[in-house]
Structure formats: C-alpha cells, structure tokens
Design an enzyme around this catalytic site. Structure first.
Site, PDB file in Angstrom:
ATOM      1  N   GLU B 170      30.967  35.480  76.792  1.00 37.07           N
ATOM      2  CA  GLU B 170      30.565  33.776  76.210  1.00 37.07           C
ATOM      3  C   GLU B 170      30.230  33.136  77.318  1.00 37.07           C
ATOM      4  O   GLU B 170      29.321  32.531  77.719  1.00 37.07           O
ATOM      5  CB  GLU B 170      30.338  33.978  75.051  1.00 37.07           C
ATOM      6  CG  GLU B 170      30.319  34.989  73.888  1.00 37.07           C
ATOM      7  CD  GLU B 170      30.052  34.669  72.946  1.00 37.07           C
ATOM      8  OE1 GLU B 170      30.757  33.851  72.572  1.00 37.07           O
ATOM      9  OE2 GLU B 170      29.510  34.912  71.946  1.00 37.07           O
ATOM     10  N   ASP B 300      44.232  34.173  63.092  1.00 36.97           N
ATOM     11  CA  ASP B 300      44.407  34.724  64.221  1.00 36.97           C
ATOM     12  C   ASP B 300      45.955  35.602  63.914  1.00 36.97           C
ATOM     13  O   ASP B 300      46.624  36.137  64.947  1.00 36.97           O
ATOM     14  CB  ASP B 300      44.575  33.641  65.044  1.00 36.97           C
ATOM     15  CG  ASP B 300      43.517  33.582  65.460  1.00 36.97           C
ATOM     16  OD1 ASP B 300      41.842  34.046  65.045  1.00 36.97           O
ATOM     17  OD2 ASP B 300      42.784  32.295  66.062  1.00 36.97           O
TER      18      ASP B 300
END
Lengths: 407, 407
Positions: B170, B300
């Site tokens: 990205e 996370d």
C-alpha cells in the site's frame, strides 16, 4: 558586414530586462542576441525570503524564460558560465563557449561570509530557488523530527537569522507568520520556538529612518522575534551558533542558521581580471568598466557611487532594472552606429521592506514614510510594475501580488 | 457497593471502539470508565501509509478523542502507560497510577526488526502520526537537498521499502503517485528516482491469491516500482541497504529505508508477565488471557488461532474492531452481574489492499476477487463504515473518503 554578437550572461533582474528591452529595440538584421542562464527560469530574488519561510510557493517567484523572452529574436542557452575571457572576447560555458562583440554581465550576488568560522559550511543562504526551498524544507524537517525523539531537542526549534538588514528583516517577518502554522502541523507548542535575529551593527535596518526601525522592531517583537543587536557572530557549527555582545559570549543551540547579512558580486567577474571591490566592478557613467568598451555591467556586480552619500549604491532590484533599461538603450545606439552613450543616473523612487504578509515599512519620494497597510500595498505595486515591464499584463495576472486586502 | 472501575489502555481501533460501545451500554451508575492514551487523538493506522507518502494529510487520519468519546461518561487521561501491574490490578502512568476492577488492553503493535543489524537505528516505520509525517518530510527534504549539492547524490532519490506485505504494498502504491509531484516540486527528473520494494518471502503479498498478486505487481511496476522478491535484508546503515538474493549480495545507496515487514505486540504486555508470543498474548475464547478473569485484550496484542488455517489471525483493524464490540458486550454483562460470557468468533468479511489512490485489489465474501475501481470503492466503503460506527454520520462527513470517482 556581419551582425554583431551581443551576449548577455545571467537572467536575473538586470540580464533578463536587458534581453527583453533589446528584443524590442533591435531587429533580427541588427544583431544576434544570446542570453545565457544556469536555469530555464528567471526568479525574483526579492521574493525568495518568502519561499524560504514557506509563505509563498517558489513557482510564483520564478518565471520561465521562454515566457518573456522571444526566442525568435533572442537565443537562449541554458548553461553555466565558468569563465569570462574579456581579452579574447569569449565566454566559457560548462558545455561550450561563445564569442561576443558586446557583453552584458548580469551575474548576481554571492553571500559574503567575512571569514566567520563555519558560516560557509553550516549556514543556509537565501540566494536561489534551490537554496530557498531547501531552507523551507530544512525548518519543516526539524519540526517533524521534534516529536519523534525521546529527548526533545531545542536546537530543532531555534532558528537564527544572521543580519537585520533588508533581507534578514523581511525573512524573520515571514517566519513570524509561518511558525504558528508549522506548530499546528507538527503539534509543537508555539512558546518552544525561537526566532532570533542577530545583527552586528548598532541598529536593525542600518540606513533606515529610526522611526521606521522602531516600528519594524515593535511589529516583529510582538510576533515573537528576538533581536540581538550589536552582536558579532563568532562561530557557526552544525548545531550551535556563538556570538559576542557587550563583551559577553553567548551560545545558541540551533540546527538552522540563515545568513542574510552580507553580499558580494559574483566571483567570476573578479577572476576575469576586472578591477573589483568585493566582487563589484567600479563602472564608468555608461556602466562600462575602465578599459573595456565592449562590456556593460548591470545589477549586483556593478559598483556605482552615490554622490550625495559618497557611498556605493546598494545592489537592489530597482537599480538593476534601471541599469538594464539604460544599457539596452545605449547598446541599441552602438549597434546602430551611434557612439555617443548616455550617462546613467539612478532614480531611487523608494524602498519598502515587508514585515510579513500584512505589515511593512517604507520610504517613498525621498522622505515620505509609510507604515503598515499603505507600505504593504506600495510593495505590491512595485512588484506588479516590474512584472508589467517584463511580461505585460498576462504576467502580472499570472504571477502578480493582486491581493491587497490580505490581513 | 461501589461502581467497578473499568480502565481501557490505548485508543487505537480496539481501545476507542470499546470505550464508544461501553458509553452506550453502561450508565454512570453502572461503572467508572477511564480511557488512557498517549495522544489527545485516535488515528486510523490503516491510513498512515498515505500520510507517510504525503498523499493524504494526517489531520484526515486522526480524530480528536473528545469528538467521539462522551467525556461526561468516560474519563479521558492523556498519559503514557509505563507498566501494567496485573497482580496488583494497577496501571502505572508517567504521571500517576490507576486501579482497575476490569482492564481492557488495547495497546497496539511495534515494529519487529528480527535482529537485522542497523534496522532499528536507521529505518523509518509507519506506526504513528509522528513517525508518518516524519517519513513524508524526510523524503521531501532529500529531494530539496538534491539540487543543492555540487555532486548529485543518488542515495537521496533511492527509496527502499522493506516488506511487500499489506502495508509495504500500500505504501509503494502511494509513493508511485507521489513521486511525480515531488519531481515537479524540486526539479528532479522522474527517471532518477527509484522506489525499491524488498521482500524476503518468495512472493509479494504472501497469503493473497496469485492472480491478485500478479495484478498488484503489474500495476505497481507500470508506475515505476522495482521488486526484489526472495531478497533478505542483511544490513542497514545511514546511507546504504544490503540484501542477499539468489546467493548474490547487493547494495543500494539510500538515505531512506522504510520498514514495513514485521510487527509484534506491544512490549509492555510481555513485561507485565502475561505469557506471550512476540508480544501477542494467547487469549481464551472470551478474549481474556489464561489466569486473568479481569483482563480483556483487544487488537494487536491479542493472539487468536484461526482454526481453518491453523495459524493466528493477522492483527488487522477489522478484527480489532470486532473484538472491541464483543468485549464491550461481555463487560456490560459482567458489570450487570451476569457471569456468562459469549465466545468471540471473528467474521472476516474481506480484505482490500490499495495500490495508490486509483487502484486496488481485494477479496470479499471469502472468494470473490476485486480489481481496480471496484476494489478502490470497496476500500472506501469499509473505511467509511468504521467512521460511521465510531462517530456517526458527522464523522463520516468530516473524515470519510467520499470521493469515489478520483481517477
């Protein structure tokens, strides 16, 4: 009889105006005109401090040479002059050489660093598009770094400007406007940032009326600029500046020293063998140096005495433009066979120094003082008049400063 | 009976969504809710690569916590967590400490550098607003410097991105859009600039369908990205990167290495004594770690196995948001006296990777592949749905990606 070769080196205020005037007064059958410049663009040196502060984009300051020079009448060569061989009537370029019958030297200034240790290596100067946008990015990069280090480093937020003359004052004025924006962009508290202006002379803006100096300093101090007047810079390193004031030595931790305190003529003209004084060549009243009837000097490299003050005229855009217009007239006469050259007389109409985008000071018509909005407006009028002269109304509309109510 | 103290640490996707959901499901008489975060803002980690490339301003990516958290129901403390004392039910902050009855750990990821020499010291990472805008400025500063040096330095224009996983791909996609703008801004020829993506795995985008990988690499290569696949980074210095591919050692001169190849959970949770695997804590099906019934982990730092693939779910925004919503529901039950907690089941609706502002690839509904505009549009839909959940329509209108026809 072959057409004479006129070579103009440098497309600053003096060089480009000479070219633009000659393309009007001489036909293709009168002379071959060649303009040499390092970049494909001309730029307004007097706006560079805004590009350096980040308050104006450099594309507003620069003008493509092909937009104002008629390339069917003037050859444009993008190259760098490496040597002027006046005895041989030759100009040596990085990628070639040119012979001339008449030469117009329009090379600009260089920073004069007066041998201050470390200044040449570590200070930034506002003297080209490249160097100005680098200053903008250097300051911004230090702001961006600030919140990325476990130990905050004050040297990233201390900006020192050497010199409170015209350029130094105009630059800190723009910085004072820009810093709050940078603080917002990078989450840096405004009160952590210092803008420090160091001047060796006993006053800011030496040569200006004391009332104007007072006004300027008040305006700038109110926006957070600190002045160290009568302070001699002693040394600059990568992250420190040392100065002496009142026999006291002081140090400032800083990554950013911008030197705006001294200029000299381009060193190429000295090396060419003309008699020079800090790179500026004393010229006769027709702007030709002693002993060279085929060379004219316009702009920063020409040294002309002001008989009233018995000091040289400072190198400004105003005088460079007038010298260029005058030289174009004299050259036109020479080419057309008239050896009688008119003497040059500067006509200083006024001086305006900006203090950011919404304040300024100035003197016009010898002794009329201007403050604030009227000075800001006058500055824009002067800038737009230059663009009108150079490229007509389209250029004014494209690059001019048309917003007179920008508070 | 006093109200229980719920403390949420971290205002990333998981932490802030837990707070927003709890402020709806619990009243002021049910519990005291406290949210702790280092900054006054939440940011969308999945947009940071755009801020780092300079294609999107970071103010679009961040959201003031007070704009989505109702501070009459949730106490917000801006501070940094330095220690989690799970045995004492205490959180130690830089400027204080908090006791909790229930703790929600929403601390995010850290870069995992796998002991590669010099990587930690010299590589940039895309993991916060601060670090991302620094990357933007670092790249721009090197462009600004390029034309200011007598000897042009290629290392200023070589940008190396470590990792061709989701973030790496990205990011190079955005860079491919941004570089032509930077070239124009700083008068740098486009063909001098290199964007080099180095990936150790035998393919880019490991785990993606080969047809999508092929499409992505073609799209990026057509815009000038170079891939070094199956290449192991061996060393990073201030101005060089060394990698090995096919048993050949290669060096790239570069000032800019962006590391986007490995993440691990926040090291604070390991230090707190939970059993951890690269900073991620294996949790039971109700998202509580073994042996701690008063601690929930979202985002996370939570390690959940995907039973189908027998590998952990990768830490994504999508799963963090679902964990947060689930935890808010379970916590509400607990506070209201119901000890029966629902097990968490991730519902992976799809994955879309952007390849710059006008191209993307993705998979939705398990196996439907998307390419180009439809994938770009889907990505924006996903982003806007998150904003809708977090702050309703006003937030979508303020920060959403509403331009679906941006070619």
């Amino acid at each position: 009889m072959k057409n004479p070769n006129i070579v103009i080196i440098g497309a600053g205020y003096g060089g480009i105006m000479t070219a633009v005037k000659l393309q009007k007064s001489l036909g293709a059958n009168d002379a071959n005109i060649t303009l040499v410049n390092k970049h494909s663009y001309h730029y307004q040196t007097t706006w560079l401090h805004e590009n350096a502060a980040g308050t104006l984009h450099h594309d507003r300051t620069r003008i493509a040479i092909k937009d104002v020079v008629d390339t069917s009448k003037v050859n444009f060569i993008q190259d760098t002059v490496t040597d002027i061989k006046a005895a041989d009537k030759k100009i040596i370029l990085e990628d070639g050489e040119l012979s001339y019958d008449y030469l117009v030297i329009g090379l600009g200034f260089e920073a004069a660093t007066f041998g201050i240790p470390g200044l040449k290596e570590h200070a930034y100067t506002i003297n080209s598009i490249n160097s100005s946008r680098l200053i903008r990015q250097h300051i911004e990069y230090n702001f961006a770094k600030y919140n990325n280090e476990p130990e905050k480093q004050q040297k990233r937020l201390n900006i020192v400007v050497g010199g409170a003359g015209f350029t130094g004052i105009e630059f800190v004025g723009e910085l004072a406007n820009r810093i709050p924006e940078l603080c917002k962009e990078y989450d840096v508290p405004r009160d952590k940032v210092r803008i420090i202006n160091v001047e060796a002379a006993p006053t800011a803006l030496p040569g200006f009326d004391p009332e104007l100096v007072e006004y300027a300093m008040n305006s700038l101090e109110a926006r957070g600029v600190e002045f160290k007047i009568g302070a001699m810079i002693k040394e600059v390193t990568e992250n420190r500046l040392v100065f002496e004031k009142d026999e006291q030595r002081e140090e400032i931790d800083t990554n950013t020293v911008v030197w705006a305190a001294g200029v000299r003529g381009n060193s190429l003209v000295e090396e060419a063998g003309f008699e020079a004084n800090r790179g500026r060549i004393p010229v006769r009243d027709d702007l030709r140096p002693e002993g060279y009837d085929d060379v004219f000097i316009v702009g920063d490299c020409a040294l002309i005495m002001n008989e009233k003050t018995e000091r040289p005229y400072p190198p400004t855009a105003q005088i460079a433009i007038q010298e260029a217009e005058h030289t174009a007239k004299n050259l036109t006469r020479l080419v057309k066979g008239d050896d009688h050259l008119e003497p040059f007389k500067p006509n200083i109409q006024g001086t305006v120094a900006s203090l950011g985008h919404n304040d300024a000071i100035g003197v016009v018509f010898d002794d009329k003082k201007l403050f604030g909005w009227s000075a800001t407006a006058m500055k824009k009028v002067i800038d737009n008049r230059y663009l009108l002269k150079l490229g007509g109304l389209p250029l004014v509309l494209k690059k001019g400063k048309l917003n007179f109510f920008n508070f």
